[in-house]
Design a protein around this motif. Structure first.
Motif, mmCIF file in Angstrom:
data_model
loop_
_atom_site.group_PDB
_atom_site.id
_atom_site.type_symbol
_atom_site.label_atom_id
_atom_site.label_comp_id
_atom_site.label_asym_id
_atom_site.label_seq_id
_atom_site.Cartn_x
_atom_site.Cartn_y
_atom_site.Cartn_z
ATOM 1 N N CYS A 52 -17.099 24.846 20.984
ATOM 2 C CA CYS A 52 -17.069 25.328 22.381
ATOM 3 C C CYS A 52 -15.878 26.254 22.595
ATOM 4 O O CYS A 52 -14.719 25.841 22.489
ATOM 5 N N CYS A 96 -23.780 24.721 31.370
ATOM 6 C CA CYS A 96 -23.470 24.057 30.107
ATOM 7 C C CYS A 96 -24.251 22.749 30.038
ATOM 8 O O CYS A 96 -24.266 21.994 31.007
ATOM 9 N N CYS A 120 -19.822 28.198 20.113
ATOM 10 C CA CYS A 120 -20.788 28.133 21.209
ATOM 11 C C CYS A 120 -20.213 29.004 22.314
ATOM 12 O O CYS A 120 -19.087 28.798 22.767
HETATM 13 S S1 SF4 Z 1 -22.156 26.265 27.008
HETATM 14 FE FE1 SF4 Z 1 -21.076 26.093 25.064
HETATM 15 S S2 SF4 Z 1 -19.288 27.420 25.329
HETATM 16 FE FE2 SF4 Z 1 -20.066 27.057 27.360
HETATM 17 S S3 SF4 Z 1 -18.863 25.325 28.078
HETATM 18 FE FE3 SF4 Z 1 -20.762 24.517 27.195
HETATM 19 S S4 SF4 Z 1 -20.277 24.034 25.060
HETATM 20 FE FE4 SF4 Z 1 -18.663 25.359 25.862
#
Ligand code: SF4
Length: 512
Positions: free
Chosen positions: A266, A414, A477
């Protein structure tokens, strides 16, 4: 960033039996949790193991920060707790509610009592199950389960129990390997059973971090490295995605339990969530944030002169703001001071307009008559940024406010553990009106800047973010900024989130 959206943190401690000190697992769990308070302040809890106790596994948890829950302001009560829950092994958790309500019954660890020792277990986790609806439906429709809470933690507990349900003691590594095949999403789990066997597991995509290391005879694992360092661990390792740590009979083994289809760390952990002193998958959070500031400086369009000052929004934008200032040769000053002793409940209890004022004090001495470059880490909902701009102008007396954001525009929800699961709560979709890829248009950015009351607005480009983290884009991600979700259920939920938005449904996007 002030529209606080945290996730959770886990911790685990195992001390080799060796005299009196071996019963001090709770003391180290407490320290690990305290050092990860940035990841959740809603509740804290632990389960410890002590075979000389009637309750071989015993769980203590409550709503509140770690110090509130462990009653550290009352020495006698606190010492009683540490005595009652003494043991040589244990797991711990701090929670921010990304799913389910905020009441005490959802505090973790979740302990499931059973007469058979391999079926008596406790666990806690950090993440969100993207296929929650499918898993829940399977339990209720095919197996006559009655689900009490509206949270994926309960679903996960039932799925763990089902892997342990046979009449012979299971191989735990195989059980978790089977379990992982049924789950889609982000799940870092700490588990302990009434034999004292422990599992610390990182999901196959590696969305969130897990680190581990030794201090003398003690093994520690946590979500963030700063927690280990502050417990005296000098050398630690990052648990790779698809791996788990299995602790049994004095042995600690790292085992690969699942194939990793791809890494999906992330990006938001580096940008905002993690403690600035932590290192995630070998990349320092502090260095990443200073890189983000340098990237912002590279693309700065204002003709800088003596009338400018950079003001980072405390505390998470400080490293980016300072390094941007250094590159541009502009002073970076604390024009906004965080009011550290105002409690979360008080801030949330105030009206929207008052929240910024409750949280920060604006320093006229720094900003009056200046062209303020206000550096923040991200804009999610936009309401806080708007209030901040107004506050810096009205109370701080700034002549102009130029907003610079170290994260690219957030366009999508998310589904992997961060509290933004609907399109309707995000700022950018209100302007783009549909799922988009690539850069957000200049016209939209200009319009947002106007609506926020700012004199200009610039975001970090995705390329700048990737360079700053220093990992290949394919290992990150970035779904909430690119719309490209790494897991099959993430892709489905994204479509569903937009359908819900168009229909005016504001609930969390779970049902597919
Ligand atoms: S979508 Fe992916 S990058 Fe965005 S907050 Fe969630 S885990 Fe993190």
């Amino acid at each position: 960033m002030s529209e606080a959206m945290h996730n959770c943190a886990i911790a685990a401690v195992y001390i080799k039996p060796n005299g009196d000190a071996s019963n001090r697992a709770l003391f180290y769990l407490y320290k690990l949790l305290l050092n990860q308070q940035n990841r959740g302040q809603l509740s804290s809890g632990v389960t410890t193991f002590n075979p000389s106790r009637m309750q071989v596994l015993d769980t203590y948890k409550d709503l509140g920060t770690v110090n509130e829950v462990f009653k550290t302001s009352d020495r006698t009560q606190s010492l009683d707790l540490f005595k009652r829950y003494a043991g040589n092994k244990g797991i711990g958790h701090v929670r921010y509610a990304t799913s389910g309500s905020e009441d005490r019954s959802l505090a973790q660890p979740f302990e499931r009592h059973h007469g058979r020792k391999w079926k008596w277990f406790s666990f806690c986790w950090n993440g969100n199950l993207a296929n929650y609806t499918e898993l829940r439906q399977h339990l209720t429709e095919n197996a006559d389960y009655h689900i009490v809470y509206n949270t994926d933690t309960e679903i996960l507990m039932h799925y763990i129990s089902r892997e342990l349900r046979n009449s012979i003691r299971p191989n735990l590594v195989k059980a978790f390997s089977r379990l992982a095949q049924k789950l889609d999403g982000c799940f870092n789990i700490a588990f302990i059973n009434a034999f004292g066997e422990m599992i610390i597991l990182r999901d196959p995509y590696g969305f969130r971090p897990i680190v581990y290391g030794w201090k003398d005879d003690m093994f520690l694992a946590a979500s963030e490295s700063n927690a280990l360092i502050n417990c005296g661990v000098t050398e630690y390792k990052h648990l790779p995605p698809g791996h788990l740590i299995y602790i049994n009979n004095g042995n600690v083994r790292v085992v690969k339990y699942a194939e990793s289809p791809k890494k999906a760390h992330c990006m938001f952990e580096w940008v905002y969530f993690a403690n600035v002193s932590s290192v995630l998958d070998d990349q320092s959070v502090y260095i990443t944030r200073t890189n983000l500031g340098k990237e912002l400086a590279r693309q700065e369009t204002e003709k800088i002169d003596d009338g400018y000052v950079i003001v980072p929004v405390p505390d998470t934008a400080k490293a980016a703001g300072d390094s941007m200032a250094y590159e541009l040769k502009v002073p970076s000053a604390e024009g906004l001071i965080r009011n550290r002793f105002v409690g979360r409940t008080f801030i949330e209890g105030t009206g929207r307009e008052d929240r910024v004022q409750s949280k920060y004090t604006a320093l006229k001495e720094i900003m009056h008559g200046k062209k303020v470059i206000l550096v923040d880490d991200s804009i999610v909902r936009g309401s806080t940024t708007k209030q901040l701009v107004n506050y810096v102008k009205k109370v701080g007396g700034a002549k102009e406010v130029h907003v610079r954001i170290s994260c690219p525009p957030i366009r999508g929800p998310c589904f992997y553990g961060i509290d933004m699961s609907t399109v309707s709560e995000l700022l950018i979709p209100k302007y783009e009106k549909g799922p988009k890829k690539g850069y957000v248009s200049k016209e939209i950015i200009k319009q947002i800047s106007k609506d926020l009351g700012a004199d200009s607005l610039e975001y970090q480009p995705i390329s700048g973010l990737v360079r700053s983290i220093g990992k290949p884009a394919k290992d990150l991600c970035m779904a909430c900024i690119t719309g490209e979700y790494p897991t099959p259920w993430g892709k489905k939920l994204y479509q569903k989130a937009w359908e819900n938005y168009r229909k005016g449904i504001k609930e969390r996007t779970y049902a597919c």
